[in-house]
Design an enzyme around this catalytic site. Structure first.
Site, PDB file in Angstrom:
ATOM      1  N   THR A  42       0.845  -1.194   0.000  1.00 10.67           N
ATOM      2  CA  THR A  42       0.000   0.000   0.000  1.00 10.67           C
ATOM      3  C   THR A  42       0.882   1.245   0.000  1.00 10.67           C
ATOM      4  OG1 THR A  42      -1.797  -1.108   1.180  1.00 10.67           O
ATOM      5  CG2 THR A  42      -1.780   1.294   1.233  1.00 10.67           C
ATOM      6  N   PHE A  85       1.072   5.385   0.621  1.00  9.93           N
ATOM      7  CA  PHE A  85       0.436   6.426   1.417  1.00  9.93           C
ATOM      8  C   PHE A  85       0.961   7.801   1.014  1.00  9.93           C
ATOM      9  CE2 PHE A  85       0.321   2.598   3.942  1.00  9.93           C
ATOM     10  CZ  PHE A  85      -0.840   2.646   4.679  1.00  9.93           C
TER      11      PHE A  85
END
Length: 281
Positions: free
Chosen positions: A171, A173
């Site tokens: 992921t 960010f």
């Protein structure tokens, strides 16, 4: 103590990302992305860690819509490897498990272990919330798919680590702050994030992006979304390699402005080592 805000409950993957990116900082759980941004605006947190995309699931809904009007600047990025763990109450065994609780996205990423152990998937609002539920009201038959941090926070045992099907589950960010923290022009590996709206004319997007090609600027992200429910009003969120003061990106942005209604730079920051390593490999 310096504080960084995130969306979710303690033990969430965003919480883990905050702790790894800013060790020693206090983390502030917030009920929504908007609340995490508000915590930065009102001074309760210095930074906010907001997920923007995942290597398996794609972009995170709402982030692209919230960024332009948040009043905050993008001052960094962080890549967090998602390592799912099979968690259960102390004393539970793999043989005794019957249910796996987690967010639907996480459940879809651990199909192999669910099949192997003949578990019934049970949807929860988020991964850390599933861990909290198992700790508070679960039985030895209940397991949670969550992070190792969630196990620490809620007193669960890790029955099996790294149960995700895909080893590249990562992921990305955005790190947000009240004011820009633009690195100097000579800083290595700059990334610039901006949004723009194209004019309502034939080939507007093609013409708008032409300057990046002719000036040799690498575009690593381009996402479109509608504004105010109007199918004719489209805004784009972009990441490019480069610094706005670099002549190549400067010329590309100037050409972009000629073909667009609005260009707004959200921030320039140094690329995360994960991005640099994959770019050079």
């Amino acid at each position: 103590m310096t504080t960084i805000a995130f969306q979710g409950v303690p033990g969430a993957y965003s919480d883990l990302a905050c702790r790894r990116a800013y060790p020693g900082w206090a983390t502030l759980p917030c009920p929504s992305f908007e609340a995490a941004m508000e915590a930065v605006r009102d001074g309760r947190a210095r930074l906010a860690m907001l997920p923007c995309e995942n290597s398996l699931a794609g972009r995170v809904p709402d982030i692209h819509r919230l960024l332009p009007d948040s009043g905050l600047a993008v001052v960094g990025e962080h890549f967090e490897r998602v390592e799912h763990c099979l968690l259960a109450r102390p004393g539970a065994t793999l043989e005794g498990l019957r249910k796996a609780h987690s967010h639907p996205m996480a459940l879809g990423q651990v199909l192999k272990v669910i099949k192997e152990l003949s578990l019934t998937p049970v949807i929860q609002a988020d991964t850390a919330g599933a861990a909290q539920m198992v700790a508070q009201s679960g039985t030895p038959e209940d397991a949670a798919i969550a992070s190792s941090l969630a196990a620490e926070v809620y007193g669960l045992q890790v029955l099996r680590a790294n149960v995700e099907d895909a080893p590249h589950n990562t992921t990305r960010f955005y790190v947000m702050a009240q004011r820009p923290e633009t690195p100097p022009l000579e800083a290595p590996h700059p990334v610039t994030t901006f949004v723009f709206r194209v004019r309502n004319m034939p080939a507007a997007l093609y013409k708008a992006l032409g300057g990046f090609a002719t000036n040799g600027v690498n575009m690593t992200k381009l996402e479109s979304y509608m504004l105010d429910g109007a199918f004719t009003a489209t805004q784009f969120l972009c990441d490019v390699d480069g610094h706005p003061e670099d002549p190549r990106l400067f010329r590309a942005l100037e050409e972009l402005r000629f073909f667009t209604r609005e260009v707004k730079v959200l921030g320039t920051y140094r690329a995360h080592p994960f991005r640099v390593a994959h770019k050079e490999s």
